[in-house]
Enzyme design. Structure first.
Site, PDB file in Angstrom:
ATOM      1  N   TYR A 107      45.108 153.349 -35.546  1.00  0.00           N
ATOM      2  CA  TYR A 107      43.800 153.334 -34.879  1.00  0.00           C
ATOM      3  C   TYR A 107      43.945 152.326 -33.739  1.00  0.00           C
ATOM      4  O   TYR A 107      43.441 151.213 -33.792  1.00  0.00           O
ATOM      5  CB  TYR A 107      42.679 152.935 -35.856  1.00  0.00           C
ATOM      6  CG  TYR A 107      42.447 154.023 -36.872  1.00  0.00           C
ATOM      7  CD1 TYR A 107      43.326 154.184 -37.933  1.00  0.00           C
ATOM      8  CD2 TYR A 107      41.397 154.915 -36.742  1.00  0.00           C
ATOM      9  CE1 TYR A 107      43.156 155.218 -38.848  1.00  0.00           C
ATOM     10  CE2 TYR A 107      41.219 155.947 -37.649  1.00  0.00           C
ATOM     11  CZ  TYR A 107      42.107 156.098 -38.699  1.00  0.00           C
ATOM     12  OH  TYR A 107      41.947 157.124 -39.588  1.00  0.00           O
ATOM     13  N   GLY A 233      72.552 152.680 -45.583  1.00  0.00           N
ATOM     14  CA  GLY A 233      73.200 151.542 -44.927  1.00  0.00           C
ATOM     15  C   GLY A 233      73.134 151.621 -43.414  1.00  0.00           C
ATOM     16  O   GLY A 233      72.208 152.196 -42.858  1.00  0.00           O
ATOM     17  N   ASP A 261      62.983 146.151 -38.431  1.00  0.00           N
ATOM     18  CA  ASP A 261      62.836 144.944 -37.594  1.00  0.00           C
ATOM     19  C   ASP A 261      63.508 143.743 -38.267  1.00  0.00           C
ATOM     20  O   ASP A 261      64.122 142.905 -37.597  1.00  0.00           O
ATOM     21  CB  ASP A 261      61.352 144.637 -37.372  1.00  0.00           C
ATOM     22  CG  ASP A 261      60.610 145.834 -36.793  1.00  0.00           C
ATOM     23  OD1 ASP A 261      61.201 146.551 -35.965  1.00  0.00           O
ATOM     24  OD2 ASP A 261      59.452 146.058 -37.188  1.00  0.00           O
TER      25      ASP A 261
HETATM   26  O1  KDG Z   1      58.611 148.602 -37.303  1.00  0.00           O
HETATM   27  C1  KDG Z   1      57.404 148.409 -37.978  1.00  0.00           C
HETATM   28  C2  KDG Z   1      56.306 148.883 -37.116  1.00  0.00           C
HETATM   29  O2  KDG Z   1      56.412 150.269 -36.975  1.00  0.00           O
HETATM   30  C3  KDG Z   1      54.939 148.580 -37.658  1.00  0.00           C
HETATM   31  O3  KDG Z   1      54.752 147.209 -37.795  1.00  0.00           O
HETATM   32  C4  KDG Z   1      53.850 149.137 -36.805  1.00  0.00           C
HETATM   33  O4  KDG Z   1      54.425 148.196 -34.705  1.00  0.00           O
HETATM   34  C5  KDG Z   1      54.166 149.167 -35.372  1.00  0.00           C
HETATM   35  C6  KDG Z   1      54.211 150.473 -34.726  1.00  0.00           C
HETATM   36  O5  KDG Z   1      53.899 150.521 -33.544  1.00  0.00           O
HETATM   37  O6  KDG Z   1      54.562 151.445 -35.378  1.00  0.00           O
END
Ligand code: KDG
Length: 320
Positions: A107, A233, A261
């Site tokens: 959203y 992996g 991340d």
């Molecule tokens: O990598 C994780 C992200 O996908 C999540 O935190 C949400 O930043 C986000 C996104 O734009 O999808």
């Protein structure tokens, strides 16, 4: 000035406490997350300094984002408050329809961060950093965000600052594979390190095998191309050599969102301190697994000690 800088949206994450379809969720947990910010927090936990260029709304959620980032040591001096638009939010549905996987519902259309433009890019901030981190998410948010990302990339390249890019294709933002391919293409030329995954490679290089796509990607100039494959992996292709490490088999997955991340932050910190590529993959896989075992994107980002404790228990992990 921070060593690592990035531009991107930080949102409020509302994650279901119970697994299953969101329509049955009675309890949602409130957290702060966003791919670029996740990486910046990951790097601060590993001893680096970082800072974000962004916008939040003039609302309670924007204040929460700022409080969390500051609490984590991320420089927010380049995050502005937009009085006319809200902070974006997203929901996480866990373990449904595929157990072990999560689905996100955004959203964020018209959010404060989606209204960024070239004026939100501080060129001096980038020029004085060690590396600029970009992902394929920010350029997908709006035309202004695309141009801002492009300006940041160009400034870094002109200033001799390393660029780290994660393809991070979010189909809910790009809406078509063609738009994703065209939108991300601009960011594949110039980065020193590119993170991606097998699904993104299929979108970017349709019809090519993973191996062929990786070769094609590295022919565009990246010194290191890392392919994250979740429970299978990760692999890294560097200077004509392929390195692989298998994933750690952890007992329970809570939420895999944000694990990529966490992987990136640990891989980067390891490579930059001079570890061999296999070791960086091992740290990346460990951080990804640690993150998947805990709900939230930033909560379980590890310190070096946490990583060593994990590896002390699990060993180096499968060869892959
Ligand atoms: O990598 C994780 C992200 O996908 C999540 O935190 C949400 O930043 C986000 C996104 O734009 O999808």
């Amino acid at each position: 000035m921070p060593e690592f800088v990035s531009i991107g949206e930080v949102m409020i994450q509302l994650s279901s406490l119970e697994p299953g379809p969101l329509r049955h969720s009675r309890l949602l947990e409130v957290r702060v997350a966003g791919s670029e910010a996740n990486m910046l927090v990951g790097l601060t936990r590993l001893g680096h300094t970082s800072g974000l260029m962004s916008r939040v709304g003039d609302d309670e959620f924007g204040r929460l984002v700022l409080r969390v980032l500051r609490g984590e040591g991320v420089d927010t001096s380049r995050v502005s408050i937009d009085p006319e638009a809200p902070t974006g939010i997203y929901f996480v549905q866990r373990h449904y329809p595929v157990p072990g996987k999560s689905v996100v519902y955004y959203y964020r259309h018209g959010s404060a961060a989606s209204r960024m433009g070239e004026g939100d890019v501080d060129e001096e901030y980038i020029a004085s950093s060690r590396a600029l981190i970009l992902t394929g998410i920010t350029p997908a948010l709006s035309g202004g965000c695309y141009r801002a990302s492009e300006k940041a990339l160009e400034k870094a390249l002109r200033s001799g600052v390393d660029v780290i890019f994660d393809t991070n294709i979010r189909m809910r933002l790009w809406r078509s594979r063609e738009r994703a391919r065209e939108g991300v293409a601009r960011f594949l030329r110039g980065p020193r390190i590119v993170f991606t995954n097998d699904e993104d490679l299929e979108i970017l290089f349709p019809g090519l095998s993973v191996g062929e796509a990786v070769e094609k990607l590295s022919s565009l100039g990246a010194e290191v191309v890392v392919v994250k494959m979740g429970s299978r992996g990760a692999a890294a292709y560097s200077r004509g050599r392929l390195y692989r490490r298998g994933a750690f088999a952890i007992p329970g997955i809570e939420d895999v969102v944000g694990s990529g991340d966490a992987f990136n932050a640990a891989f980067l910190a390891s490579i930059l301190r001079g570890d061999p590529v296999e070791k960086a993959l091992e740290y990346g896989n460990a951080a990804g697994a640690m993150n998947a075992a805990v709900r939230g994107d930033i909560e379980a980002l590890p310190s070096w000690k946490d990583l060593e404790d994990f590896l002390g228990s699990y060993g180096a992990g499968p060869a892959g």
